[in-house]
Design an enzyme around this catalytic site. Structure first.
Site, PDB file in Angstrom:
ATOM      1  N   SER A 131       1.042  -0.989  -0.121  1.00  0.00           N
ATOM      2  CA  SER A 131      -0.011  -0.102  -0.369  1.00  0.00           C
ATOM      3  C   SER A 131       0.537   1.120   0.468  1.00  0.00           C
ATOM      4  O   SER A 131       2.107   1.305   0.605  1.00  0.00           O
ATOM      5  CB  SER A 131      -0.400   0.038   0.754  1.00  0.00           C
ATOM      6  OG  SER A 131      -1.434   1.395   1.229  1.00  0.00           O
ATOM      7  N   LYS A 185      -4.897  -6.947   3.842  1.00  0.00           N
ATOM      8  CA  LYS A 185      -4.324  -6.087   2.299  1.00  0.00           C
ATOM      9  C   LYS A 185      -5.147  -4.797   2.071  1.00  0.00           C
ATOM     10  O   LYS A 185      -5.829  -3.969   1.555  1.00  0.00           O
ATOM     11  CB  LYS A 185      -3.226  -5.392   1.050  1.00  0.00           C
ATOM     12  CG  LYS A 185      -3.663  -4.839   0.068  1.00  0.00           C
ATOM     13  CD  LYS A 185      -3.043  -3.631   0.613  1.00  0.00           C
ATOM     14  CE  LYS A 185      -2.504  -2.343  -0.333  1.00  0.00           C
ATOM     15  NZ  LYS A 185      -3.785  -2.199  -1.521  1.00  0.00           N
ATOM     16  N   HIS A 188      -7.101  -3.465   4.693  1.00  0.00           N
ATOM     17  CA  HIS A 188      -6.684  -1.919   4.522  1.00  0.00           C
ATOM     18  C   HIS A 188      -7.923  -1.442   4.045  1.00  0.00           C
ATOM     19  O   HIS A 188      -7.914  -0.186   4.154  1.00  0.00           O
ATOM     20  CB  HIS A 188      -5.664  -2.018   4.468  1.00  0.00           C
ATOM     21  CG  HIS A 188      -4.796  -0.960   3.754  1.00  0.00           C
ATOM     22  ND1 HIS A 188      -4.870  -0.563   2.742  1.00  0.00           N
ATOM     23  CD2 HIS A 188      -3.991   0.045   4.538  1.00  0.00           C
ATOM     24  CE1 HIS A 188      -4.182   0.717   2.168  1.00  0.00           C
ATOM     25  NE2 HIS A 188      -3.332   1.088   3.551  1.00  0.00           N
ATOM     26  N   ASN A 189      -8.242  -1.565   2.784  1.00  0.00           N
ATOM     27  CA  ASN A 189      -8.505  -0.562   1.246  1.00  0.00           C
ATOM     28  C   ASN A 189     -10.031  -1.204   1.457  1.00  0.00           C
ATOM     29  O   ASN A 189     -10.878   0.662   1.691  1.00  0.00           O
ATOM     30  CB  ASN A 189      -8.265  -1.908  -0.228  1.00  0.00           C
ATOM     31  CG  ASN A 189      -6.663  -1.354  -0.340  1.00  0.00           C
ATOM     32  OD1 ASN A 189      -5.894  -1.717  -0.145  1.00  0.00           O
ATOM     33  ND2 ASN A 189      -6.604  -1.483  -1.842  1.00  0.00           N
ATOM     34  N   GLU A 192      -9.932   2.216   4.524  1.00  0.00           N
ATOM     35  CA  GLU A 192      -9.923   3.062   3.587  1.00  0.00           C
ATOM     36  C   GLU A 192     -10.930   3.774   2.541  1.00  0.00           C
ATOM     37  O   GLU A 192     -11.281   4.850   2.743  1.00  0.00           O
ATOM     38  CB  GLU A 192      -8.244   3.107   2.016  1.00  0.00           C
ATOM     39  CG  GLU A 192      -7.784   4.030   1.418  1.00  0.00           C
ATOM     40  CD  GLU A 192      -6.935   3.414   0.100  1.00  0.00           C
ATOM     41  OE1 GLU A 192      -7.410   3.520  -1.435  1.00  0.00           O
ATOM     42  OE2 GLU A 192      -6.524   3.275   0.144  1.00  0.00           O
TER      43      GLU A 192
END
Length: 492
Positions: A131, A185, A188-189, A192
């Protein structure tokens, strides 16, 4: 392997792959380069050959032959079939113990499948979440590697050396086996997505209700970046809102089409949340908000068909309203993180991954898109960074809260924000301003703290039409009411 000299090979030299290759070279590693079209390799060498030591190759065999043992090949191509195609070509060229690394945004289930298949062939497969975008890939991203512990011994030092650095600690750590790195990940997105959506909702409220134009809001967001909201996304929001379009003289935000795109990771997060039974409503609503924004024809039709039924909301004290929005944004942001971390715990139990939340939070502190000051507080709430401590899947140690919002620091912070949060949601509803994540996050908060929820009625209805049974609050067992009979209760 006569002539082998490269520490790592990179195949796929579009911007992300090229920048990662340059990052490795800048950190003292010799990097073998390969691309399906050799011109990209030549272009990189011409433009950036002085970044470090490179070995240009024109075939995967030549790439592999140039690598020291254990050979490490990083793939940076489009997710899906292209990754499988490259793997298929590499398998016959590699030896036992060699490592294939997929640093793209692959779906974690694909990573699990590939890791299992390659393990049978004696090869390590490492799914790596990266990222930070193009700039991060070059100057230091947050890196989330999965795969075997053994593979991390050979690969970890390279990845840690190119990752972002937060106060002397690399923003990279072993996450867990098989698809764990790509899963983290993905989450995480998802966070986000929610983070950007609540920022957008705050902007919309400040403009439609508070009357603040973009340039004025740029100053507001800069001031907010000096508070507990301090983060990369708040920082760049001020930059975007201040930008003036050269062609029209209007704020740039006013000439950008209001349809938000997505590449799939947010959608994957929402789907996986359902799969593991984790209530991630705020994250899912942020995905749906992007989908709604893209339904231009439907929205155009709705604007002339659907009535608003709104009130003429007057804000007597704009400064107080701005502060209320700030607190509501902070509270909604905390819920987004809480939901994402809860989902990680659910996935750890589902897939047998020893995920350590404190370590994951530490990796996100710099280099990635959601980097924010609050991640230091999250890391401390979950016992700090300990790359050697990986809990048993599905467990919560005594020093970790069952939910982020239960940690004393965050319980106090969100509690202080609740009155403002409720005022903002009420005002938005009266004014007809859509705030799907603000309101969903508040409902999640209220749902957590309720002593009883209407799920009791839901379960009664399920028992009525489908004999799905229910449990009682006053005694053990599972029960069913004979709804179509004499309505007596029987033990199921």
């Amino acid at each position: 392997m006569s002539g082998a000299q490269a520490d790592i090979g990179v195949t796929g030299l579009a911007v992300m792959g090229a920048n990662l290759a340059r990052n490795f070279a800048r950190n003292g590693y010799t990097v073998a380069l390969h691309n399906r079209t050799a011109q990209k390799t030549h272009d990189l060498m011409s433009a950036h050959g002085d970044d470090g030591e490179f070995v240009a190759t024109e075939s995967l065999k030549e790439l592999v032959d140039s690598l020291k043992a254990p050979r490490r090949v990083l793939i940076m191509v489009k997710a899906g079939a292209p990754v499988d195609a490259v793997i298929d070509q590499l398998v016959d060229l590699l030896d036992d113990g060699d490592i294939i690394i997929d640093a793209g945004n692959s779906h974690y289930e694909d990573t699990r499948r590939r890791e299992a298949a390659l393990a049978e062939k004696g090869l390590h497969f490492v799914g790596v979440g990266v990222s930070g975008g193009e700039e991060g890939a070059l100057n230091g991203p947050a890196i989330m590697p999965g795969g075997s512990r053994e593979s991390y011994v050979a690969l970890g030092p390279l990845l840690e050396s190119i990752s972002a650095d937060f106060e002397g600690e690399p923003c990279c750590a072993w996450i867990g086996p098989d698809g764990a790195g790509h899963y983290v990940k993905m989450v995480h997105n998802g966070i986000e997505y929610a983070d950007m959506q609540v920022i957008g909702e705050a902007y919309d409220l400040l403009r439609q209700v508070g009357g603040l134009e973009p340039r004025e809001q740029a100053g507001v967001f800069r001031a907010w970046n000096e508070t507990e909201l301090a983060s990369y996304l708040i920082e760049i929001t001020a930059e975007v809102l201040e930008q003036v379009d050269a062609a029209t003289g209007q704020p740039l935000v006013d000439v950008i089409v209001d349809e938000a795109g997505q590449k799939g990771t947010g959608r994957w997060t929402a789907i996986s949340g359902l799969d593991v039974g984790s209530p991630i409503g705020a994250i899912a609503e942020s995905v749906f908000a992007r989908s709604l924004s893209s339904q231009r024809a439907v929205r155009d039709a709705a604007s002339s068909v659907l009535v608003s039924g709104t009130e003429n909301v007057q804000i007597a004290d704009v400064g107080a309203f701005v502060e209320d929005v700030r607190l509501a944004l902070y509270a909604s942001k905390l819920v987004s993180y809480a939901q994402g971390l809860d989902m990680l715990r659910a996935a750890a139990s589902e897939y047998g991954w020893p995920l350590d939340i404190g370590t994951i939070a530490s990796v996100w502190r710099d280099g990635c898109i959601i980097r924010a000051d609050l991640l230091d507080d999250i890391m401390r709430a979950f016992g700090g960074r300990d790359t050697t401590r990986h809990p048993e899947p599905g467990t919560t140690s005594a020093d970790q809260p069952a939910n982020l919002l239960f940690a004393p620091f965050f319980a106090e912070a969100i509690g202080a924000a609740v009155p403002a949060w409720r005022r903002v949601v009420s005002v938005a509803s009266a004014a007809g301003v859509p705030i799907p994540v603000f309101s969903s996050a508040l409902s999640y908060y209220d749902g957590l703290r309720q002593e009883r929820l209407p799920a009791a009625l839901t379960q009664g209805l399920r028992d009525y039409f489908g004999a799905h049974t229910y449990r009682r609050v006053d005694r053990e067992g599972t029960f069913h009411t004979l709804w179509s009979g004499d309505r007596t209760e029987v033990e199921a």
